[in-house]
Design a protein around this motif. Structure first.
Motif, PDB file in Angstrom:
ATOM      1  N   LEU A   1       0.784  -1.323   0.024  1.00 61.44           N
ATOM      2  CA  LEU A   1      -0.035   0.018   0.062  1.00 61.44           C
ATOM      3  C   LEU A   1       0.819   1.289   0.109  1.00 61.44           C
ATOM      4  N   SER A   2       2.144   1.041   0.566  1.00 59.61           N
ATOM      5  CA  SER A   2       2.930   2.319   0.391  1.00 59.61           C
ATOM      6  C   SER A   2       3.505   2.732  -0.876  1.00 59.61           C
ATOM      7  N   ILE A   3       3.581   1.674  -1.924  1.00 58.11           N
ATOM      8  CA  ILE A   3       3.605   1.911  -3.102  1.00 58.11           C
ATOM      9  C   ILE A   3       2.494   2.317  -3.772  1.00 58.11           C
ATOM     10  N   ALA A   4       1.383   1.681  -3.600  1.00 52.89           N
ATOM     11  CA  ALA A   4       0.142   2.223  -4.434  1.00 52.89           C
ATOM     12  C   ALA A   4      -0.226   3.613  -3.931  1.00 52.89           C
ATOM     13  N   VAL A   5       0.069   4.178  -2.733  1.00 55.61           N
ATOM     14  CA  VAL A   5      -0.097   5.599  -2.179  1.00 55.61           C
ATOM     15  C   VAL A   5       0.557   6.563  -2.741  1.00 55.61           C
ATOM     16  N   ILE A   6       1.604   6.241  -3.616  1.00 55.00           N
ATOM     17  CA  ILE A   6       2.495   7.290  -3.981  1.00 55.00           C
ATOM     18  C   ILE A   6       1.699   8.100  -5.051  1.00 55.00           C
ATOM     19  N   PRO A   7       1.084   7.407  -6.085  1.00 51.94           N
ATOM     20  CA  PRO A   7       0.392   7.942  -7.164  1.00 51.94           C
ATOM     21  C   PRO A   7      -0.980   8.695  -6.875  1.00 51.94           C
ATOM     22  N   LEU A   8      -1.450   8.117  -5.832  1.00 51.92           N
ATOM     23  CA  LEU A   8      -2.867   8.454  -5.013  1.00 51.92           C
ATOM     24  C   LEU A   8      -2.624   9.958  -4.314  1.00 51.92           C
ATOM     25  N   VAL A   9      -1.516  10.113  -3.574  1.00 54.85           N
ATOM     26  CA  VAL A   9      -1.148  11.205  -3.096  1.00 54.85           C
ATOM     27  C   VAL A   9      -0.865  12.313  -3.927  1.00 54.85           C
ATOM     28  N   LEU A  10      -0.128  12.038  -4.926  1.00 53.22           N
ATOM     29  CA  LEU A  10       0.414  13.117  -5.917  1.00 53.22           C
ATOM     30  C   LEU A  10      -0.729  13.257  -6.876  1.00 53.22           C
ATOM     31  N   ILE A  11      -1.827  12.547  -7.379  1.00 56.85           N
ATOM     32  CA  ILE A  11      -2.943  12.918  -8.039  1.00 56.85           C
ATOM     33  C   ILE A  11      -3.981  13.822  -7.263  1.00 56.85           C
ATOM     34  N   THR A  12      -4.099  13.435  -5.875  1.00 53.24           N
ATOM     35  CA  THR A  12      -5.035  14.271  -5.163  1.00 53.24           C
ATOM     36  C   THR A  12      -4.431  15.489  -4.848  1.00 53.24           C
ATOM     37  N   TYR A  13      -3.122  15.495  -4.751  1.00 50.63           N
ATOM     38  CA  TYR A  13      -2.347  17.043  -4.394  1.00 50.63           C
ATOM     39  C   TYR A  13      -2.499  17.774  -5.474  1.00 50.63           C
ATOM     40  N   VAL A  14      -2.232  17.407  -6.845  1.00 52.58           N
ATOM     41  CA  VAL A  14      -2.329  18.136  -8.100  1.00 52.58           C
ATOM     42  C   VAL A  14      -3.673  18.470  -8.254  1.00 52.58           C
ATOM     43  N   ARG A  15      -4.638  17.464  -8.090  1.00 54.18           N
ATOM     44  CA  ARG A  15      -6.259  18.017  -8.400  1.00 54.18           C
ATOM     45  C   ARG A  15      -6.513  19.117  -7.554  1.00 54.18           C
ATOM     46  N   ALA A  16      -5.864  19.145  -6.218  1.00 50.77           N
ATOM     47  CA  ALA A  16      -6.261  20.457  -5.426  1.00 50.77           C
ATOM     48  C   ALA A  16      -5.609  21.824  -6.036  1.00 50.77           C
ATOM     49  N   LEU A  17      -4.240  21.414  -6.220  1.00 50.41           N
ATOM     50  CA  LEU A  17      -3.724  22.713  -7.088  1.00 50.41           C
ATOM     51  C   LEU A  17      -4.267  23.287  -8.163  1.00 50.41           C
ATOM     52  N   ALA A  18      -4.799  22.289  -8.883  1.00 54.22           N
ATOM     53  CA  ALA A  18      -5.567  22.608 -10.236  1.00 54.22           C
ATOM     54  C   ALA A  18      -7.107  23.332  -9.808  1.00 54.22           C
ATOM     55  N   ASN A  19      -7.390  23.471  -8.674  1.00 50.48           N
ATOM     56  CA  ASN A  19      -8.599  23.677  -8.192  1.00 50.48           C
ATOM     57  C   ASN A  19      -9.771  22.820  -8.727  1.00 50.48           C
ATOM     58  N   LYS A  20      -9.690  21.675  -8.830  1.00 52.42           N
ATOM     59  CA  LYS A  20     -10.540  20.572  -9.319  1.00 52.42           C
ATOM     60  C   LYS A  20     -11.016  19.685  -8.194  1.00 52.42           C
ATOM     61  N   PHE A  21     -11.613  20.747  -7.320  1.00 46.36           N
ATOM     62  CA  PHE A  21     -11.940  20.135  -5.811  1.00 46.36           C
ATOM     63  C   PHE A  21     -12.845  19.013  -5.847  1.00 46.36           C
TER      64      PHE A  21
ATOM     65  N   ALA B   1      -9.452  11.669  -2.921  1.00 45.26           N
ATOM     66  CA  ALA B   1      -9.245  11.920  -1.576  1.00 45.26           C
ATOM     67  C   ALA B   1      -9.864  10.759  -0.945  1.00 45.26           C
ATOM     68  N   LYS B   2     -11.142  10.577  -0.834  1.00 45.05           N
ATOM     69  CA  LYS B   2     -11.609   9.522  -0.310  1.00 45.05           C
ATOM     70  C   LYS B   2     -11.058   8.279  -0.185  1.00 45.05           C
ATOM     71  N   ILE B   3     -10.256   7.919  -1.436  1.00 50.68           N
ATOM     72  CA  ILE B   3      -9.534   6.682  -1.685  1.00 50.68           C
ATOM     73  C   ILE B   3      -8.367   6.810  -1.198  1.00 50.68           C
ATOM     74  N   THR B   4      -7.530   7.732  -1.169  1.00 49.33           N
ATOM     75  CA  THR B   4      -6.272   8.217  -0.858  1.00 49.33           C
ATOM     76  C   THR B   4      -6.117   8.029   0.667  1.00 49.33           C
ATOM     77  N   PHE B   5      -6.987   9.015   1.385  1.00 48.57           N
ATOM     78  CA  PHE B   5      -6.881   9.213   2.666  1.00 48.57           C
ATOM     79  C   PHE B   5      -6.654   7.778   3.627  1.00 48.57           C
TER      80      PHE B   5
END
Length: 179
Positions: free
Chosen positions: A126-146, A153-157
């Motif tokens: 899961l530590s391997i799987a969470v890497i892209p999830l965290v990055l995608i979640t973060y970028v979507r927030a940066l892009a204001n795609k809330f 985020a409901k999957i990543t968290f």
């Protein structure tokens, strides 16, 4: 039509980082600095520190979710950015420890042994799987795609929280066997 430029801009980065981190960690896990003529003392003081960082990460993640549920977007952003920084700090210390120290073998017997290995293996995968999830979640927030951010985020968290908490559990279970 939605603007996906920021997401597209970071998509290759996310793919590269998501592949590179596990591969580099796996390779560095088997590399010892002494094999290259470097005389370095084992960094045996690091495991309790990076276990504590995992625990702090778990607390920060929960605080981040509570912040956004209470409408505190800026605090949420700061806490989630801190959770990423803590995860990076963990990773650096984890690799440094394993490059200077021999791996510790788990010495537990009986029912605790399969429990330990289940927790360890699920933690690693899961530590391997969470890497892209965290990055995608973060970028979507940066892009204001809330809307998209909230959905992933409901999957990543829960995965990220599981990885942080089981990091502490793995340490607590193996700590009696450190040399």
């Amino acid at each position: 039509m939605e603007d996906h430029s920021l997401e597209q801009k970071f998509s290759k980065f996310i793919i590269i980082v998501s592949i590179l981190i596990p591969v580099v960690v796996a390779l560095l896990f088997s590399v010892k600095l002494k094999d290259f003529g470097f005389h370095v003392e084992p960094l045996s003081f690091l495991p309790p520190i990076y276990a504590a960082i995992n625990g702090i990460t778990a607390v920060v993640l929960v605080a981040g979710v509570l912040a956004i549920k209470n409408g505190k977007r800026k605090l949420h952003e700061q806490l989630m950015t801190s959770a990423i920084a803590l995860s990076v700090a963990f990773l650096v210390m984890y690799v440094a420890y394993h490059m200077t120290s021999e791996s510790t073998k788990f010495g537990g017997e009986g029912i605790i042994r399969p429990i330990y290995f289940f927790i360890l293996i699920s933690h690693i995968l899961l530590s391997i799987a969470v890497i892209p999830l965290v990055l995608i979640t973060y970028v979507r927030a940066l892009a204001n795609k809330f809307d998209k951010h909230k959905k992933i985020a409901k999957i990543t968290f829960p995965i990220w929280l599981y990885v942080a908490v089981t990091g502490v559990v793995v340490y607590l279970l193996i700590s009696p066997y450190y040399v």
